[in-house]
Design a protein around this motif. Structure first.
Motif, mmCIF file in Angstrom:
data_model
loop_
_atom_site.group_PDB
_atom_site.id
_atom_site.type_symbol
_atom_site.label_atom_id
_atom_site.label_comp_id
_atom_site.label_asym_id
_atom_site.label_seq_id
_atom_site.Cartn_x
_atom_site.Cartn_y
_atom_site.Cartn_z
ATOM 1 N N ALA A 502 40.226 44.409 33.912
ATOM 2 C CA ALA A 502 41.680 44.746 33.865
ATOM 3 C C ALA A 502 42.305 43.138 34.463
ATOM 4 C CB ALA A 502 42.226 45.644 34.814
ATOM 5 N N PRO A 503 43.756 42.962 33.877
ATOM 6 C CA PRO A 503 44.443 41.701 34.438
ATOM 7 C C PRO A 503 44.380 41.737 35.859
ATOM 8 C CG PRO A 503 45.653 42.484 32.499
ATOM 9 C CD PRO A 503 44.360 43.714 33.180
ATOM 10 N N LEU A 504 44.005 40.575 36.438
ATOM 11 C CA LEU A 504 44.150 40.398 37.891
ATOM 12 C C LEU A 504 45.292 39.468 38.285
ATOM 13 C CD1 LEU A 504 40.462 40.170 39.135
ATOM 14 C CD2 LEU A 504 41.834 42.139 39.271
ATOM 15 N N ARG A 505 46.071 39.756 39.146
ATOM 16 C CA ARG A 505 47.396 38.890 39.597
ATOM 17 C C ARG A 505 47.138 37.839 40.420
ATOM 18 N NH1 ARG A 505 49.080 44.264 39.689
ATOM 19 N NH2 ARG A 505 50.533 44.771 38.054
ATOM 20 N N SER A 506 45.998 38.140 41.224
ATOM 21 C CA SER A 506 45.629 36.937 42.065
ATOM 22 C C SER A 506 44.038 36.789 42.077
ATOM 23 C CB SER A 506 45.803 37.477 43.423
ATOM 24 O OG SER A 506 44.963 38.704 43.868
ATOM 25 N N GLU A 507 43.430 35.685 42.850
ATOM 26 C CA GLU A 507 41.829 35.560 42.715
ATOM 27 C C GLU A 507 41.587 36.033 44.241
ATOM 28 O OE1 GLU A 507 41.132 31.664 41.563
ATOM 29 O OE2 GLU A 507 41.903 32.016 39.402
ATOM 30 N N PRO A 508 41.459 37.175 44.365
ATOM 31 C CA PRO A 508 41.029 37.720 45.725
ATOM 32 C C PRO A 508 39.833 37.506 46.342
ATOM 33 C CG PRO A 508 40.923 39.599 43.991
ATOM 34 C CD PRO A 508 41.335 38.339 43.475
ATOM 35 N N MET A 509 39.521 37.124 47.420
ATOM 36 C CA MET A 509 38.284 37.087 48.166
ATOM 37 C C MET A 509 38.316 38.371 49.197
ATOM 38 S SD MET A 509 37.477 34.124 51.179
ATOM 39 C CE MET A 509 38.285 34.648 52.249
ATOM 40 N N LEU A 510 37.373 39.205 48.573
ATOM 41 C CA LEU A 510 37.347 40.480 49.134
ATOM 42 C C LEU A 510 35.788 40.869 49.637
ATOM 43 C CD1 LEU A 510 39.667 42.263 46.635
ATOM 44 C CD2 LEU A 510 40.153 41.742 49.113
ATOM 45 N N PRO A 511 35.718 41.795 50.624
ATOM 46 C CA PRO A 511 34.418 42.333 51.109
ATOM 47 C C PRO A 511 33.732 42.978 49.750
ATOM 48 C CG PRO A 511 36.058 42.900 52.849
ATOM 49 C CD PRO A 511 36.796 42.239 51.692
ATOM 50 N N PHE A 512 32.515 42.807 49.842
ATOM 51 C CA PHE A 512 31.722 43.585 48.738
ATOM 52 C C PHE A 512 31.937 44.969 48.765
ATOM 53 C CE2 PHE A 512 27.059 44.932 47.660
ATOM 54 C CZ PHE A 512 27.250 44.440 46.390
ATOM 55 N N LYS A 513 32.437 45.477 49.595
ATOM 56 C CA LYS A 513 32.182 46.945 49.377
ATOM 57 C C LYS A 513 33.582 47.550 48.330
ATOM 58 C CE LYS A 513 35.518 47.210 53.720
ATOM 59 N NZ LYS A 513 35.695 47.614 54.991
#
Length: 516
Positions: A502-513
């Motif tokens: 899906a289109p992402l509005r940001s480039e997130p840095m997120l936990p693996f969960k």
């Protein structure tokens, strides 16, 4: 080490649990000691639920079941007298030293099954699956914004038809097809990438084709920007006895025994609530592992473009996914992926900065795992991001199912941890095979090795292999003895699919969960 074949065995890595106790099997450690991060006071598991009224009934049946002891399954006619891989489930509170309620902290149970069924049967599969995902995502986002203290994660319980018709290759018969609102075809939408339409409605309708025809991946992808963690599960997994074959007492779907399902879903629940079920024992200080993730994302007719990401894992099992840049990283001729120096430098800099933020210093060792080799330009970028205190090592890990087979006398195949070292920089490692603790081999065919090769930098090959073997035991979504691939690459394809679903509005840095 001379350049000659050497066959040896790497000892099974230990995991660490509460009070610093060790075990090789996650279920043993949790049953006997509890999770590695348990404090003096039990933690509370606050989860939400979303689904239909029937989905809620299935979930409550299961949630009540895991609140108490679940024995191992009865011995089958063809089974051995002892089956050590089966471990009884002691109850959620007893296994994880945590408060578990069979009543969710927040419940959304008014989704209409008829409405979901109509959406699932829309003829245009892109539209059908997006409409299904909209139903869940819109409510989850709205509820998470409304609540001052939202749940740590959500159980998304889906009817079987959502699972069946929410897959990429799903199709609906002409008799069952429902009309949709999108009149623009996928072919017409692709053409609009080169030639804009005169009609605004066409531009809007074309957006539906930016979403993957996969319910699970699209739902995960669309919740990344909102940092909503989910556990997607089918009704038939939670309450198989409610769904029987016509005229019989046999479940429509064959599932694992209740204790095994409890171990898997409960461990995932504990992890997604912010807990750490176990961690690797005796890991060298200052080590950091990174797995590279790629997913092709053609731009028009240019097949070279791909999305890149990195998964960082620490000794305690903590995982973070960093989304990198979209670029011409794929080579159609070699079928391999390579970053340029700038993109590699930027990605490695981000990883090292996050490590420094957590530990106050740079990693002593940075192992970069990939399924492709590293070219000179790419490696220069990775290396330039490292200070003099960090030793970067590039490791290529590939499936060697057709390279060689290893056999041994007896009823069982080669022992897990067997290594065939070819030289000081490469060898074959059997991460699957006979496991003495389980007294069995948990696979259907002759186990195949992984080929592990140090392509860049310097490190002892046996150290690299031992690390790969240990990293195959970090999967908090299954509570199995091990996976075949290390966690750095085990979920690479799934993460890549989610990042482009899906289109992402940001480039997130997120936990693996968020991804599993």
């Amino acid at each position: 080490m001379k350049n000659r074949l050497e066959l040896l065995h790497i000892e099974e890595p230990s995991l660490e649990f509460r009070f610093g106790q060790r075990a090789t099997y996650p279920r043993d450690g949790l049953y006997l000691f509890g999770p590695s991060d348990a404090d003096a006071v039990p933690r509370s598991i606050r989860y939400g639920f979303i689904g239909t009224a029937q989905s809620l009934a299935c979930f409550q049946e299961w949630a009540s079941q895991v609140s108490r002891f679940i024995p191992v399954p009865p011995r089958g006619r063809a089974a051995k007298e002892n089956a050590p891989h089966h471990v009884p489930f002691p109850g959620f509170a007893e296994a994880y030293f945590a408060h578990w309620s069979d009543t969710p902290a927040c419940v959304i149970s008014d989704l209409s099954e008829d409405d979901l069924r109509q959406k699932a049967h829309i003829g245009n599969r892109h539209e059908a699956i997006k409409e299904l995902v909209d139903t869940y995502v819109d409510r989850l986002i709205a509820e998470s914004k409304r609540l001052e203290d939202p749940p740590q994660f959500w159980y998304v319980v889906i009817p079987e038809f959502v699972y069946e018709l929410g897959r990429p290759q799903s199709a609906v018969s002409k008799l069952d097809r429902m009309p949709g609102k999108i009149l623009l075809s996928e072919k017409q939408a692709k053409k609009m990438a080169y030639q804009s339409s005169l009609f605004a409605q066409d531009e809007k309708d074309a957006e539906v084709y930016q979403y993957e025809k996969n319910f699970r991946r699209q739902l995960k992808a669309r919740l990344l920007d909102h940092k909503v963690v989910t556990q997607i599960v089918r009704e038939t997994t939670l309450a198989p006895s409610r769904f029987l074959k016509a005229g019989t007492d046999q479940p429509k779907r064959r599932v694992e025994d209740p204790a095994t399902i409890a171990w898997k879903l409960s461990t995932g629940s504990y992890y997604k609530s912010g807990g750490r079920p176990w961690q690797l024992a005796g890991v060298r200080p200052g080590v950091c592992y990174v797995g590279l993730v790629y997913k092709q994302q053609p731009q028009g007719e240019d097949q070279r473009y791909a999305c890149c990401a990195a998964q960082m894992f620490l000794a305690d099992g903590e995982g973070i996914v960093f989304r990198g840049a979209l670029g011409p990283w794929y080579n159609p001729e070699t079928k391999q992926y390579h970053l340029d120096a700038e993109a590699a430098h930027r990605l490695a800099t981000t990883v090292i900065a996050e490590y420094r933020n957590k530990h106050g210093h740079d990693p002593a060792e940075l192992f970069i795992h990939a399924q492709s080799r590293f070219d000179d330009d790419e490696w220069d970028g990775f290396r330039s991001a490292c200070s003099g205190d960090t030793n970067p090592v590039g490791v290529q890990i590939t499936d060697s199912w057709d390279d060689l087979k290893l056999f041994r006398p007896g009823d069982y195949p080669v022992i897990r941890g067997t290594a065939l070292v070819a030289n000081k920089r490469a060898g074959y490692l059997w991460t699957s095979g006979y496991v003495p603790r389980l007294d069995t081999y948990m696979g259907p065919d002759t186990p195949n090795p992984l080929h592990v090769a140090i392509r860049r930098g310097e490190a002892p090959v046996l150290t690299v292999m031992a690390d790969v073997l240990a990293l195959s035991k970090i999967n908090f979504n299954s509570c199995l003895f091990n996976d075949r691939f290390p966690v750095t690459l085990r979920f690479a394809n799934a993460i890549g699919e989610i990042l482009v679903a899906a289109p992402l509005r940001s480039e997130p840095m997120l936990p693996f969960k968020h991804y599993i």
